[in-house]
Every structure is written in C-alpha cells, then in structure tokens.
Motif scaffolding. Structure first.
Motif, PDB file in Angstrom:
ATOM      1  N   ASP A 191      11.143  50.343 -16.200  1.00  0.00           N
ATOM      2  CA  ASP A 191      12.533  50.797 -16.097  1.00  0.00           C
ATOM      3  C   ASP A 191      12.756  51.466 -14.738  1.00  0.00           C
ATOM      4  O   ASP A 191      12.277  52.569 -14.484  1.00  0.00           O
ATOM      5  N   GLU A 192      13.448  50.785 -13.876  1.00  0.00           N
ATOM      6  CA  GLU A 192      13.796  51.244 -12.528  1.00  0.00           C
ATOM      7  C   GLU A 192      12.582  51.379 -11.604  1.00  0.00           C
ATOM      8  O   GLU A 192      12.250  52.474 -11.142  1.00  0.00           O
ATOM      9  N   PRO A 193      11.923  50.257 -11.302  1.00  0.00           N
ATOM     10  CA  PRO A 193      10.905  50.300 -10.238  1.00  0.00           C
ATOM     11  C   PRO A 193      11.593  50.526  -8.893  1.00  0.00           C
ATOM     12  O   PRO A 193      12.790  50.257  -8.733  1.00  0.00           O
ATOM     13  N   ASN A 194      10.833  51.014  -7.942  1.00  0.00           N
ATOM     14  CA  ASN A 194      11.376  51.304  -6.616  1.00  0.00           C
ATOM     15  C   ASN A 194      11.779  50.006  -5.926  1.00  0.00           C
ATOM     16  O   ASN A 194      10.940  49.161  -5.623  1.00  0.00           O
ATOM     17  N   LYS A 195      13.077  49.839  -5.668  1.00  0.00           N
ATOM     18  CA  LYS A 195      13.578  48.594  -5.079  1.00  0.00           C
ATOM     19  C   LYS A 195      12.978  48.341  -3.701  1.00  0.00           C
ATOM     20  O   LYS A 195      12.859  47.187  -3.273  1.00  0.00           O
ATOM     21  N   ALA A 196      12.621  49.410  -2.996  1.00  0.00           N
ATOM     22  CA  ALA A 196      12.068  49.240  -1.657  1.00  0.00           C
ATOM     23  C   ALA A 196      10.707  48.541  -1.695  1.00  0.00           C
ATOM     24  O   ALA A 196      10.276  47.961  -0.691  1.00  0.00           O
ATOM     25  N   ILE A 197      10.043  48.596  -2.848  1.00  0.00           N
ATOM     26  CA  ILE A 197       8.754  47.913  -2.996  1.00  0.00           C
ATOM     27  C   ILE A 197       8.992  46.539  -3.616  1.00  0.00           C
ATOM     28  O   ILE A 197       8.684  45.515  -3.010  1.00  0.00           O
ATOM     29  N   SER A 198       9.537  46.513  -4.825  1.00  0.00           N
ATOM     30  CA  SER A 198       9.951  45.279  -5.505  1.00  0.00           C
ATOM     31  C   SER A 198      10.523  45.644  -6.860  1.00  0.00           C
ATOM     32  O   SER A 198      10.171  46.684  -7.424  1.00  0.00           O
ATOM     33  N   TYR A 199      11.402  44.784  -7.366  1.00  0.00           N
ATOM     34  CA  TYR A 199      11.958  45.041  -8.693  1.00  0.00           C
ATOM     35  C   TYR A 199      11.950  43.790  -9.568  1.00  0.00           C
ATOM     36  O   TYR A 199      12.460  43.800 -10.666  1.00  0.00           O
ATOM     37  N   TYR A 200      11.363  42.700  -9.074  1.00  0.00           N
ATOM     38  CA  TYR A 200      11.320  41.469  -9.852  1.00  0.00           C
ATOM     39  C   TYR A 200      10.254  41.550 -10.948  1.00  0.00           C
ATOM     40  O   TYR A 200       9.145  42.034 -10.709  1.00  0.00           O
ATOM     41  N   GLY A 201      10.617  41.048 -12.120  1.00  0.00           N
ATOM     42  CA  GLY A 201       9.649  41.021 -13.209  1.00  0.00           C
ATOM     43  C   GLY A 201       8.398  40.257 -12.861  1.00  0.00           C
ATOM     44  O   GLY A 201       7.283  40.644 -13.209  1.00  0.00           O
ATOM     45  N   ALA A 202       8.559  39.139 -12.130  1.00  0.00           N
ATOM     46  CA  ALA A 202       7.413  38.302 -11.764  1.00  0.00           C
ATOM     47  C   ALA A 202       6.448  39.029 -10.841  1.00  0.00           C
ATOM     48  O   ALA A 202       5.251  38.742 -10.830  1.00  0.00           O
ATOM     49  N   THR A 203       6.965  39.971 -10.065  1.00  0.00           N
ATOM     50  CA  THR A 203       6.121  40.695  -9.113  1.00  0.00           C
ATOM     51  C   THR A 203       5.611  42.009  -9.682  1.00  0.00           C
ATOM     52  O   THR A 203       4.435  42.350  -9.540  1.00  0.00           O
ATOM     53  N   VAL A 204       6.504  42.737 -10.344  1.00  0.00           N
ATOM     54  CA  VAL A 204       6.167  44.085 -10.810  1.00  0.00           C
ATOM     55  C   VAL A 204       5.320  44.057 -12.080  1.00  0.00           C
ATOM     56  O   VAL A 204       4.313  44.761 -12.182  1.00  0.00           O
ATOM     57  N   VAL A 205       5.716  43.239 -13.044  1.00  0.00           N
ATOM     58  CA  VAL A 205       5.135  43.321 -14.381  1.00  0.00           C
ATOM     59  C   VAL A 205       4.099  42.238 -14.661  1.00  0.00           C
ATOM     60  O   VAL A 205       3.062  42.506 -15.260  1.00  0.00           O
ATOM     61  N   VAL A 206       4.376  41.009 -14.218  1.00  0.00           N
ATOM     62  CA  VAL A 206       3.530  39.883 -14.621  1.00  0.00           C
ATOM     63  C   VAL A 206       2.060  40.061 -14.251  1.00  0.00           C
ATOM     64  O   VAL A 206       1.183  39.821 -15.094  1.00  0.00           O
ATOM     65  N   PRO A 207       1.706  40.500 -13.032  1.00  0.00           N
ATOM     66  CA  PRO A 207       0.272  40.654 -12.734  1.00  0.00           C
ATOM     67  C   PRO A 207      -0.451  41.605 -13.684  1.00  0.00           C
ATOM     68  O   PRO A 207      -1.599  41.353 -14.072  1.00  0.00           O
TER      69      PRO A 207
END
Length: 772
Positions: A600-616
């Motif tokens: 819930d609300e990852p830092n947009k400056a790093i990334s906010y895409y589910g494929a990048t933030v959560v999937v790994p």
C-alpha cells in the motif's frame, strides 16, 4: 374512660403485632432469597480460583501463545506499621535488659533495629527489584489501606527473591534479623508469545484483565478463558475463617487449547519477504499477504507488516513512527498519535482494510466471460489501439500499451484494459454484478477473526457505462485482501467459493475436540471447465516465453499482478498514490496454494508497479514454500540448459582434482598459492552459481580472501550484468524471467559493498511494467 383507653391501647398493640407479623411473613416468603444471599455474604467468604488460559498452537504443534504463573507483589501498609511497633517494642525490651546488666556492672549493648532504616532499605530494595520509582514505593507505605499492589505479572524467580529477602532482613548496625509479613505475593498468570511479532495480528493478544483483545485470542476467547473456580469458607462472628469442614471448593476449569492452520515456517517465509519489500520500496501504508489452501480454505500464513510484538503490544514497533511521536510536544496530541499508531499496528490489514485491486481483478471478469460463453478461449480476438472510448464526450480509458490484435491468453498476459472493458460490456451490468456477488465480493468471507470489514463497491442500481468499464479492469471497487484471495481460489480450484479459516480445532484439557473446522463450500461460482481454462491462461501469463517476473524453474505457476491508483477525490498530477499487488497459485495444473501480497503506497520514486514491487518477493516465497510442502521441481530441457551449478566440495583435493571437478561442472577456477592441496574455497560447497562462474581455490598457507566491489546492475540485461560481474570478480545467480529483454529488478547485495572475491550475488530478472 379507663375501658376506652384500654381498648385503644390494645387495638394499637394488635395492629402493631399484625404489622410485624405481616412484615416478617413478607421477608420470609417474598424476600427469602435476597436475605439468604445477604446472610451468606456475611457468613461465607469466597476466594476466586483463576482458570489457566488455553494454549494456542500452530499447524505443526509449535506454541504460539501460552500462559505461565506469575505473581502480584502487594504491600499491607497497616500490617507494616504494626510490625514496626513490634520492632520498637522489642527494641525497648532489649534496651531495658541491657540497662539492667549495665547497672550490675556488666558490659551490655542492645541490638537495636531502627524502623526508619528498615523502611528505607525495604523501599529501595523493592524499587530496584520491581523496577519502580522509589517515590512510588515509598508512597505505598503511607496509604490507609491493607492491600496495595506494587506490581503485577512478576516472574516467579523475582517473586521468590522478594519472599526470601523479607524473611531475613538485616539492617546496618544490627545483627538481629527480622521477618516481615506485610509484603507478600498472589499467584496470577501472564500470557507469553514465543514467536514475538510473527503472526501477531492473527494471534492477537490479551488485555490487562487476561481477556482476548485482538486476533484469535479475541475470537476464541470463550474457549480459551475457561471457567474460574471458587473456594467458599464459613466465617465466625469476628470474620475469621472457620475450620476446613465448613469450606467448599469448586475447582477451576482450565481453558481449551486452540490449534491454528497457520504454519510458522510458511509464516516466516511470508513475513521475511514482505518485510524486505517494505524496506526496499519504502511502503508508506504497510503491506500484507495471505497464503491460502486452495482446496480447503485453510489459511497457511497471514501477515501484516509493520506489525507489533505481541509480548509488548502497547509499544510502537516501527522505530520511525515511535520517533515521530516522541517529538510531539503537546501531551494531548502525543496521546492521540500514540493511540492511532497502536490501533494501526494492531489491525490485521488482510481482514480489516480494503484496497483497489487493479489488474489482479481481471481474473474475475475473464472467468465470467468464459462461463457465460461470451468469450471463446481459443478463437476470440481482441484489438487494442492503446485506448477505448466508453461514453462519447468522456475522455478515453488508456491501456498499458498498444497491443494490436490479441488472443484471450494475450490480453491477460498484456493486462489490456480495453479488452477487459469489452468483456465487461459483453456481460452487461446485470451479469457482471451477478458474478461480482457470486465470487463473494459483496459480503464478508466469514473468516474466524474479529473485525472483518465489508467491501466498498458499486451496486447494480448505481452502475452506469463508466462504472461498469472501470469495474471490469479492477479500478472501481475496494475489497479486502481476504476477499480477493478467497475469490481467486474459486477461480482456480474448480469454481468453488470456500470459507477461509485460521483455526482447525479446539481441544479441551481432557483431549476432547470441542470444535472442529473443515472445508466449507459456500457455492460453486464457475464450472470445472471454466476453472481449468483460467488455470491454463494464468500459467501462460507466467511462463510464456519465460517472460514473467514470477517464473520459477521447474514449477508450474499461475498468476496476475496489478497496479491500481488510489481513488481519493481530486489529486494534483504527480501526487497520485498507488497500490501494488500480485496473486499467484501453484501447482498451476492442480492448485494447492494461493498467495496474495499487497503493498500500500510504495515510494513512486523507486517503483510502484505490481510486477516490480511485489512479484519478485512473491516468487521468493513460492521458491521456499513449494519444496517445504513437498513439491519438487521437474525441469524442461530448456530449463535444464539454464540450470545453475552447485559448487562441489574441493577442500583436501589436489589442485588437479579440483580443476577437473570444476571443469566437469562447467565452472572456471582461479588458484591462489603454490600448494598441492586445496585448503579453502570461495564460494563454499553447496552454493549455486550461474554456468560459467568462477570458484577461487586457496592452496598452501591460509590467506585472507581477495576483495571485490559489487557493481550496480539494476536495469541491465543479464548479458550486460554478466560482463560487469566478471569484471568485478563476482559470481551471480539469476532468478525470475529468462526472456532476452528482461532486466534486473533487484540485486541481493547493495552496490559498492566490498565482499570476498567470487561471492555470489542473486539478481531478480523481470519487466518494469505491469504486464504480468
């Protein structure tokens, strides 16, 4: 006159007698129970015998919560004053005796104990051992009471030391010990949580009264609490207890034990990965995850990060939040912030909060379209030019790209918004709403945890073309994670919507099962055939051309990621906040587990895409969970060609033998020293490295390993990273997508870190877009 006076007096006497008799009759007949209870309260004393609270276990029998005997340390100020008067009396007796001896010419000195010194010494001792303020203890001695609790829940070892101390107190200047009865203890119980913060929001904790306050502790409090016993003793006229033959004891019934479906090993896997995700992507509003048995509805793991330590629930567990609260100067505002922070960390985010699921929701729209035969899995075609106009005059809804002509499998793989809007339009609002409700998204799941909240959704009567379009691709309704994962399980398990549960059974102290929870089918939503097609399509999303971030060599995984924009009224461009999530299942052909993770609300400056933030991180959980559950990899020929190499044991081998072993494995060798035998190697035996990696072997005298600096490889292709690692003198292992255009999303060791040469760096491959 005398006769009349006599008659009047006699009449009054008779009236008084009748009134007295009537009142006695009323008391004896109408108020019998009331006065009996009043008499018993004066004649009988009752002492409560507390019941021990039941233990909570995980699925494998590990203790999650248990009660242990602790003590209340209390002071009787009135008795202490009497004891000090006795000390003074004894002092006088000893002084008088010593004086007589001195008068007889003998050398005598009275062994005097100063009551003031006794109090001072006892106050300091109690303050130190109970970790209390000296003034607090000192004030207790001055209270007009016979019972002042100094501290609750004192461990037995500490309570024993206190009792031993007051049994033999000596003060400076006196060899005469004294014994006090004014400081004593009462047995009590304290709840311990051996796993500390692990699964704390699911297990919950107890309040100061020993009642369940959150989680399973609260939901199953009636079973866990047990029934307190009583000891009833008759009293004499002076209020003293009479001999034992006048007493009656009703023993306590200890609480029942609760066995959860949570597996602490799987829970550890889940919490560790979510915690790393939260730290890496600086998730502002916490993150959560649920692992569900797709066939039964049993919750195998459930995590809310950041959480709290169940042994100290009132402490703010997040250091940053705690520091922020400490900086508040206003005591009122500080207390308000403290209460809000506690409530936040206690909440089970999987059950008590909702979120907009985004593209993960598309599996429901797809399932409904297939079930209604409005979508042909093998022959249908969808066209995407990058946007779709739903209502003339209203700005179009955009897609994640321009996909052109696509099959059904491809629209899931590409997460194509216009295509799912088209399926929604084919369904129409009536059928769409029917399936939305059928998948359990308009009602609570009925999970056996407190405070489950309801979803927020657009009702059929309020649904227009734009609401239907937004709902079709997951950007209109707000659902709880437990609703999402339960509905998702129905998509892939044959179509059966199950009731999730966290407790499998409740067992009393005699070993009898007093409550049992098993698989509960609420309804069948889609057919077995539709469910099989959805499993096939979602596996295609993961492993088609080895292009998904969730891909795991040797396993069949299905899944769908999502990135949703939070709906919060007008938001200035660039100030939008997002939720990243991913839901996957395995084995894809016969699902056993379904996993949902949400940030819930990852830092947009790093990334906010589910494929990048959560999937790994979801993949990391699956990589560990599947072998633990007994599922082992079966590699295809293509996967075998890309297999990592396990470093063999080289120590005590000759240099020639070591070189041959490494050559046979497809690994290179770097030799340090001029000895004949290998005495150290890097990486160590059993490590996995990419094919073509290098192992450094040390011979002769032991030397310090050579250093290497980790390069920055995020954003590079695997070919580019391979060159950078080789130049730096490092090995690597690649996880996730093997597609030629995949990029490195994460690296296990921060760039710039100095490590031993040929250390292994793990990199996660995938796409920076929300395509999976």
């Amino acid at each position: 006159m005398k006769l009349r006076s006599f008659v009047v007096i006699q009449g009054l006497v008779l009236l008084s007698a009748f009134a007295l008799i009537g009142n006695l009759a009323h008391i004896m007949l109408m108020q019998h129970n009331e006065y009996t209870d009043l008499a018993n309260s004066r004649q009988f004393g009752t002492v409560t015998i507390p019941a021990n609270r039941g233990t909570i276990y995980d699925a494998k029998g590990a203790v999650l919560a248990q009660s242990a005997t602790v003590y209340k340390i209390f002071l009787d100020p009135g008795l202490f004053k009497k004891e000090m008067k006795l000390v003074e009396k004894r002092n006088k007796e000893l002084e008088d005796a010593a004086q007589k001896k001195r008068e007889n010419g003998e050398d005598a000195k009275a062994d005097i104990v100063d009551p003031a010194v006794v109090r001072e010494q006892l106050t300091q001792y109690l303050a130190d051992i109970l970790e209390l303020d000296v003034k607090t203890v000192s004030d207790a001695f001055d209270k007009e009471s016979n019972y002042v609790v100094l501290k609750k829940q004192v461990e037995k070892s500490r309570a024993d030391r206190i009792i031993e101390y007051i049994s033999n107190i000596t003060v400076p200047g006196s060899a005469r010990p004294i014994t006090l009865a004014s400081v004593s203890r009462e047995s009590d119980t304290k709840r311990y949580y051996p796993q500390n913060e692990l699964a704390a929001s699911v297990i919950g904790f107890t309040n100061a009264d020993g009642r369940g306050f959150y989680g399973a502790e609260k939901y199953y409090d009636e079973y866990l609490s047990g029934i307190n016993g009583r000891n009833i003793t008759a009293r004499d006229a002076n209020g003293n207890d009479m001999p034992y033959r006048y007493s009656k004891t009703y023993p306590a019934q200890d609480g029942d034990d609760v066995y959860m479906t949570i597996d602490m090993t799987l829970q550890t896997y889940l919490e560790d990965e979510i915690s790393q995700m939260v730290e890496k992507f600086q998730v502002a509003k916490r993150a959560c995850g649920v692992m569900l048995n797709a066939k039964t509805g049993a919750v195998l793991a459930m995590a809310s990060v950041g959480g709290f330590d169940a042994n100290a629930p009132y402490e703010i567990y997040d250091p940053a939040a705690a520091a922020k609260i400490r900086q508040i100067r206003s005591e009122t505002k500080k207390n308000e912030a403290l209460a809000a922070a506690r409530e936040t960390q206690w909440r089970n985010k999987c059950v008590t909060e909702t979120y907009i699921p985004g593209s993960v929701f598309k599996v429901y729209t797809a399932s409904a379209g297939l079930e209604e035969k409005l979508v042909d899995y093998y022959n249908d075609s969808f066209f995407c030019n990058g946007e779709i106009t739903v209502v003339q005059g209203v700005p179009p809804i955009h897609c994640t790209g321009i996909h052109g002509a696509q099959t059904f499998e491809m629209i899931l793989k590409n997460s194509c918004n216009p295509s799912f809007i088209q399926i929604g339009q084919r369904l129409g609002k009536e059928k769409f709403s029917y399936y939305f409700d059928a998948f359990g998204l308009t009602e609570k799941t009925g999970i056996d945890l407190p405070s489950e909240t309801s979803s927020i959704y657009t009702k059929l009567s309020d649904m227009g073309p734009m609401e239907l379009a937004a709902s079709s691709y997951g950007q209109n309704n707000s659902l709880t994670p437990i609703e999402m994962v339960t509905g998702y399980a129905a998509v892939v398990n044959g179509g059966y919507l199950l009731q999730p549960y966290v407790v499998s059974k409740v067992v009393d102290q005699s070993g009898n099962v007093v409550l049992s929870r098993e698989k509960t089918v609420r309804r069948q939503v889609i057919s077995e055939e539709t469910s099989a097609l959805m499993r096939q399509a979602l596996q295609y999303v993961v492993d088609n051309n080895n292009g998904s971030n969730a891909y795991i060599k040797g396993y069949k995984i299905g899944g769908k990621s999502g990135t949703s924009q939070k709906l919060q009224g007008y938001v200035q461009v660039g100030m939008e906040e997002y939720v990243a999530s991913y839901c996957c299942f395995a084995p894809a052909d016969d699902p056993e587990i379904v996993l949902l993770i949400m940030a819930d609300e990852p830092n947009k400056a790093i990334s906010y895409y589910g494929a990048t933030v959560v999937v790994p991180y979801s993949r990391h959980v699956m990589e560990k969970a599947l072998p633990y559950l007994g599922y082992y990899p079966a590699y295809t020929a293509e996967e075998a060609a890309h297999m990592d190499i396990t470093v063999p044991l080289l120590i005590d081998n000759t240099v020639a033998e070591a070189q041959k072993k490494l050559s046979d494995c497809g690994l290179n060798c770097e030799i340090v020293g001029g000895g004949e035998y290998v005495n150290m190697q890097m990486p160590i035996t059993g490590s996995a490295v990419a094919k073509g990696g290098t192992v450094m072997i040390y011979t002769g005298k032991t030397a310090d390993p050579a250093p290497a600096t980790v390069p920055y490889v995020v954003g590079h292709t695997l070919t580019e990273a391979n060159a950078l690692f080789a130049e730096a003198g490092l090995n690597y292992v690649a996880k996730g997508s093997l597609h030629e255009d995949a990029r490195i999303l994460l690296q296990s060791i921060e760039p710039g870190t100095v490590v031993d040469k040929w250390t292994i760096v793990t990199v996660d491959m995938g796409h920076n877009e929300d395509v999976g």
